[in-house]
Design an enzyme around this catalytic site. Structure first.
Site, PDB file in Angstrom:
ATOM      1  N   LYS A 123       0.809  -1.215   0.000  1.00 50.00           N
ATOM      2  CA  LYS A 123       0.000   0.000   0.000  1.00 50.00           C
ATOM      3  C   LYS A 123       0.847   1.273   0.000  1.00 50.00           C
ATOM      4  CE  LYS A 123      -4.105  -2.242   1.588  1.00 50.00           C
ATOM      5  NZ  LYS A 123      -3.726  -3.643   1.917  1.00 50.00           N
TER       6      LYS A 123
HETATM    7  C1  LIG Z   1      -4.401  -4.681   1.507  1.00 51.59           C
HETATM    8  C2  LIG Z   1      -3.650  -5.946   1.378  1.00 51.59           C
HETATM    9  C3  LIG Z   1      -4.063  -6.970   0.516  1.00 51.59           C
HETATM   10  C4  LIG Z   1      -5.352  -6.871  -0.263  1.00 51.59           C
HETATM   11  O1  LIG Z   1      -5.278  -5.884  -1.265  1.00 51.59           O
HETATM   12  P1  LIG Z   1      -6.612  -5.365  -1.965  1.00 51.59           P
HETATM   13  O2  LIG Z   1      -6.197  -4.252  -2.828  1.00 51.59           O
HETATM   14  O3  LIG Z   1      -7.517  -4.937  -0.852  1.00 51.59           O
HETATM   15  O4  LIG Z   1      -7.179  -6.511  -2.709  1.00 51.59           O
HETATM   16  C5  LIG Z   1      -3.274  -8.084   0.399  1.00 51.59           C
HETATM   17  N1  LIG Z   1      -2.133  -8.217   1.105  1.00 51.59           N
HETATM   18  C6  LIG Z   1      -1.711  -7.268   1.944  1.00 51.59           C
HETATM   19  C7  LIG Z   1      -0.458  -7.483   2.704  1.00 51.59           C
HETATM   20  C8  LIG Z   1      -2.438  -6.101   2.101  1.00 51.59           C
HETATM   21  O5  LIG Z   1      -2.000  -5.147   2.934  1.00 51.59           O
END
Ligand SMILES: *Cc1c(COP(=O)(O)O)cnc(C)c1O
Length: 466
Positions: free
Chosen positions: A112
């Site tokens: 993210k």
């Molecule tokens: C947020 C997250 C996901 C899921 O991603 P999305 O965009 O919500 O599908 C998967 N793995 C990790 C480590 C995350 O932080």
């Protein structure tokens, strides 16, 4: 470049307004009116370019001049200079034609950061130009919150409130949110699930008066800017592995559908993607959808991969909009039906069309432990539980073996050390810069799962220092 709402009733906006708005006024999500195209020559020219240079090239058409090129270029440079690895998103070979793309080299150790580190800079830039301030509210199952807080800390024109489900985020995730010493940062533990937190945020946005009074904004994955910025690593991986001449496939551990939707967007823009594989944990609503065409709610069960413990994937609405031919009224009806009855479906021809690109697999906690152990034994790599689900989904759904398959590693193993240690006997260490995380002091508030209580808290906290 203009953006329309998936529900067809909100004003058409340019990028800078979409950035600040987050959710559209009609409750929908913004999507580009049309997809810019990367042609073979553009992709060829990206070979050998740095991550930041490719980011600038990919993002530029989407921004559509609302941020000057020189500013955008400076922001992409600064953003990715702050990552721990010189390749930013290193690709590791884990099998004959199997790759792992490490998306956890940013400040908070999850993918993210790729979007949010740049979104924070874009917010500050646009707000400053307009002389405005905003209140950002967001829900997190763990990683969004820390990444958003890290991206917005110390920004004078932003207050940020992050709601997380009490006791359901890992200790590292929690401390990344609660140990940031910045007056504009408010971490809130909610007595409920991630979906409850998400509903509270949606409730605040749907309260027009509150939304306006606080100048609300969102940086969770419903914000188009995040999806847009995530397109970049799909392009980088494809270019490194032979695009435009060769196709590439991706496997993506999925919760809110934001990450894998960015892959789909990259394909819409002309990136030669063969397969997009969705990996879920036992909260498998998306997996069941791609198997049956039916979207059916069920309860959320806590797993080793908490960032994927959700039952409603908000970004799915963006794919739905495309599946329903861009008909906002049809999207509205579909979503209403789902909210009312907890189950809704698409017809076979639409499902078949989606399945030309998407496939899906699920993995429970035992399987997750097994994959972490096997990967460690065969390659020496430590996978976090989310990444393990992607790696396994890639194996389960693999089509043409001649097409490179890239599994996205979405979190650093040290973010989920208990699961990694249980599977491998190795306790993964945090990077040096974070080694004192458990010595830092925590500050956060605990609130009931009650919209009134949360709104009062926000009003009071913003009022206290503005
Ligand atoms: C947020 C997250 C996901 C899921 O991603 P999305 O965009 O919500 O599908 C998967 N793995 C990790 C480590 C995350 O932080």
């Amino acid at each position: 470049m203009k953006y329309v709402s998936t529900r067809g009733e909100a004003p058409v906006l340019a990028f800078d307004d979409v950035l600040l708005a987050g959710l559209a006024e009609d409750g929908g999500l913004y999507v580009p009116e049309e997809w810019p195209q990367f042609f073979a020559d553009d992709l060829t020219a990206m070979a050998g370019r740095s991550y930041a240079e490719i980011a600038f090239q990919v993002i530029r058409p989407f921004v559509g001049g609302t941020i000057a090129d020189a500013d955008l270029e400076r922001m992409t440079d600064e953003t990715y200079a702050g990552f721990d690895h010189p390749a930013v998103a290193p690709l590791k070979q884990i099998g004959t034609n199997d790759w792992l793309m490490e998306l956890f080299q940013g400040p908070t150790l999850a993918f993210k950061d790729f979007a949010l580190q740049l979104v924070g800079r874009m917010f500050a830039h646009v707000l400053e130009a307009r002389g405005e301030r905003v209140t950002i509210v967001g829900a997190t199952s763990g990683d969004t919150g820390s990444a958003a807080i890290e991206a917005c800390r110390d920004q004078e024109n932003i207050d940020i409130f992050i709601l997380f489900p009490e006791g359901r985020v890992s200790p590292v995730q929690q401390r990344q949110m609660t140990t940031v010493e910045s007056a504009n940062v408010h971490a809130i533990a909610v007595d409920g699930t991630f979906d409850d937190c998400q509903d509270l945020v949606k409730g605040m946005f749907n309260d027009a008066q509150f939304r306006k009074a606080q100048n609300l904004s969102a940086v969770n994955s419903i914000n188009w800017a995040r999806v847009m910025i995530q397109i970049v690593y799909y392009v980088v991986a494809a270019v490194r592995l032979g695009a435009p001449e060769r196709q590439v496939s991706f496997a993506v551990p999925t919760g809110n559908f934001g990450n894998v939707f960015a892959g789909w967007a990259a394909w819409k823009c002309g990136l030669p993607i063969d397969q997009l594989v969705v990996g879920t944990n036992s909260n498998d609503i998306l997996c069941r959808f791609f198997e049956t065409g039916e979207m059916k709610m069920s309860g959320v069960e806590p797993t080793l991969s908490p960032s994927m413990d959700i039952q409603v994937s908000s970004n799915f609405e963006r794919l739905l909009f495309d599946m329903l031919g861009g008909d906002g009224a049809a999207v509205r009806d579909w979503i209403d039906e789902f909210r009312k009855s907890g189950v809704v479906s698409v017809d076979d021809s639409r499902l078949a069309a989606a399945r030309e690109k998407f496939s899906a697999a699920r993995l429970d906690d035992d399987g997750t432990q097994r994959v972490i152990r096997e990967m460690f034994e065969t390659t020496g790599e430590l996978l976090d539980p989310h990444s393990a689900i992607g790696v396994d989904a890639a194996r389960q759904c693999r089509g043409d073996k001649a097409v490179p398959m890239v599994a996205l590693a979405t979190a650093h193993p040290a973010k989920f050390p208990a699961a990694v240690a249980a599977a491998t006997g190795i306790h993964p260490a945090l990077p040096e810069r974070m080694s004192d995380l458990f010595d830092r002091e925590e500050t956060f508030d605990t609130l009931p799962n009650d919209i009134g209580a949360v709104q009062d808290f926000v009003r009071h906290a913003v009022g206290a220092h503005s």
